[in-house]
Design an enzyme around this catalytic site. Structure first.
Site, PDB file in Angstrom:
ATOM      1  CG  ASN A  14      36.117  27.602  13.026  1.00 32.43           C
ATOM      2  OD1 ASN A  14      36.672  27.871  14.077  1.00 32.43           O
ATOM      3  ND2 ASN A  14      35.153  28.356  12.518  1.00 32.43           N
ATOM      4  CG  HIS A 136      26.550  26.326  19.373  1.00 30.69           C
ATOM      5  ND1 HIS A 136      25.753  26.599  18.277  1.00 30.69           N
ATOM      6  CD2 HIS A 136      25.943  26.911  20.426  1.00 30.69           C
ATOM      7  CE1 HIS A 136      24.726  27.335  18.674  1.00 30.69           C
ATOM      8  NE2 HIS A 136      24.821  27.537  19.969  1.00 30.69           N
TER       9      HIS A 136
HETATM   10  O1  LIG Z   1      26.172  25.025  16.104  1.00 32.87           O
HETATM   11  C1  LIG Z   1      25.431  25.732  15.515  1.00 32.87           C
HETATM   12  N1  LIG Z   1      25.471  26.102  14.229  1.00 32.87           N
HETATM   13  C2  LIG Z   1      26.651  25.912  13.482  1.00 32.87           C
HETATM   14  C3  LIG Z   1      27.297  27.249  13.232  1.00 32.87           C
HETATM   15  O2  LIG Z   1      26.655  28.278  13.200  1.00 32.87           O
HETATM   16  N2  LIG Z   1      28.613  27.189  13.036  1.00 32.87           N
HETATM   17  C4  LIG Z   1      29.354  28.396  12.780  1.00 32.87           C
HETATM   18  O3  LIG Z   1      29.594  28.516  11.379  1.00 32.87           O
HETATM   19  C5  LIG Z   1      30.806  29.248  11.229  1.00 32.87           C
HETATM   20  C6  LIG Z   1      31.688  28.497  10.264  1.00 32.87           C
HETATM   21  O4  LIG Z   1      32.751  29.321   9.899  1.00 32.87           O
HETATM   22  P1  LIG Z   1      33.924  28.720   8.959  1.00 32.87           P
HETATM   23  O5  LIG Z   1      34.668  27.723   9.788  1.00 32.87           O
HETATM   24  O6  LIG Z   1      33.233  28.082   7.761  1.00 32.87           O
HETATM   25  O7  LIG Z   1      34.749  29.916   8.616  1.00 32.87           O
HETATM   26  C7  LIG Z   1      31.453  29.373  12.600  1.00 32.87           C
HETATM   27  O8  LIG Z   1      31.208  30.639  13.138  1.00 32.87           O
HETATM   28  C8  LIG Z   1      30.729  28.330  13.406  1.00 32.87           C
HETATM   29  O9  LIG Z   1      30.627  28.624  14.779  1.00 32.87           O
END
Ligand SMILES: O=CNCC(=O)N[C@@H]1O[C@H](COP(=O)(O)O)[C@@H](O)[C@H]1O
Ligand SMILES: Nc1nc2c(c(=O)[nH]1)N[C@@H](CNc1ccc(C(=O)N[C@@H](CCC(=O)O)C(=O)O)cc1)CN2
Length: 222
Positions: A14, A136
């Site tokens: 992200n 989220h």
């Molecule tokens: O809000 C609730 N909890 C936070 C959460 O679960 N966030 C999740 O972590 C992932 C990060 O992915 P990356 O960007 O590192 O590839 C991504 O799927 C977010 O939605």
């Protein structure tokens, strides 16, 4: 252009979506720093490759010398972690006065930051006029907390719900309960594998994180 700090804990896909948007002139701000809660987060590599300054702020370093049983000691250490995180974001370091040349962010984006932020962080940020938002991977009020993707997928497989999605929301003390800024829904398909659902959710996140950040940046500009 407003300055953005991105908080990560893991892969940073992200964060990458935000970096790519900025490169294409599609982000209404400049990502000036990335703070990771893990020193092994691949997101740190992504930031460095985009010449963005990175810092790590690691909870287990604060726990050094304690064991899981030292509950009250660990609570105190965690508050120090939060206190220092606020200084890191506001002053550029865990000191009490701003680092020369450091400009504090206008916006903090939690993009996979996996630690609950206590009022010890949120209150100083609010007092300093720094807005903080979170991505989220579920709909408002559904599946707050961690493992939201898998929990939504399971509910879809059991037929309890037929719609999943992601949201960008303001960060308040109550976890994942801040005002939604952007909500994107998708259908939950019976017999879809978790992997396939997860892929669709991540694709949706990469659009939502840019769109949601731009919505907030426009609000800040008013
Ligand atoms: O809000 C609730 N909890 C936070 C959460 O679960 N966030 C999740 O972590 C992932 C990060 O992915 P990356 O960007 O590192 O590839 C991504 O799927 C977010 O939605
Ligand atoms: N105030 C507050 N803090 C937040 C969010 C919020 O909206 N409000 N949004 C968060 C993203 N969502 C979560 C929700 C729960 C947890 C969580 O439960 N974390 C455990 C650790 C879990 C783990 O290590 O896997 C903890 O102790 O902090 C982490 C991120 C980031 N921090």
């Amino acid at each position: 252009m407003p300055d953005i700090t991105v908080l990560i804990s893991g892969s940073g896909s992200n964060l990458q979506a935000l970096i790519d948007a900025e490169k294409k002139g599609e982000l209404g701000g400049t990502i000036t720093q990335v703070v990771s809660s893990s020193d092994t987060a691949y997101g740190l590599t992504r930031a460095s490759q985009a010449s963005i300054g990175t810092k790590t702020h690691i909870l287990k370093n604060y726990y050094k010398g304690t064991t899981k049983e030292d509950k009250s000691e660990r609570e105190a250490r965690r508050e120090k972690f939060n206190e220092d995180l606020a200084k890191l974001l506001i002053n550029g370091d865990i000191r009490d006065t701003p680092v020369d040349g450091y400009t504090k962010p206008d916006l903090v984006v939690c993009a996979g930051w996996m630690l609950i932020l206590s009022p010890t962080v949120l209150t100083p940020l609010e007092k300093t006029g720094i807005t903080i938002i979170n991505l989220h991977p579920a709909l408002p009020g559904a599946f707050d907390g961690t493992h939201a993707i898998e929990r939504a997928w399971k509910a879809g497989q059991s037929g309890d719900i037929t719609t999943g999605g992601v949201m960008i929301h303001k960060v308040i003390a109550e976890v994942d309960r801040g005002a939604p800024v952007l909500v994107k829904e998708i259908d939950l398909r019976k017999d879809e594998s978790l992997d396939d659902y997860e892929t669709r959710i991540h694709d949706l996140e990469h659009v939502a994180i840019v769109e949601g950040t731009n919505i907030v940046l426009k609000e800040l500009a008013k």
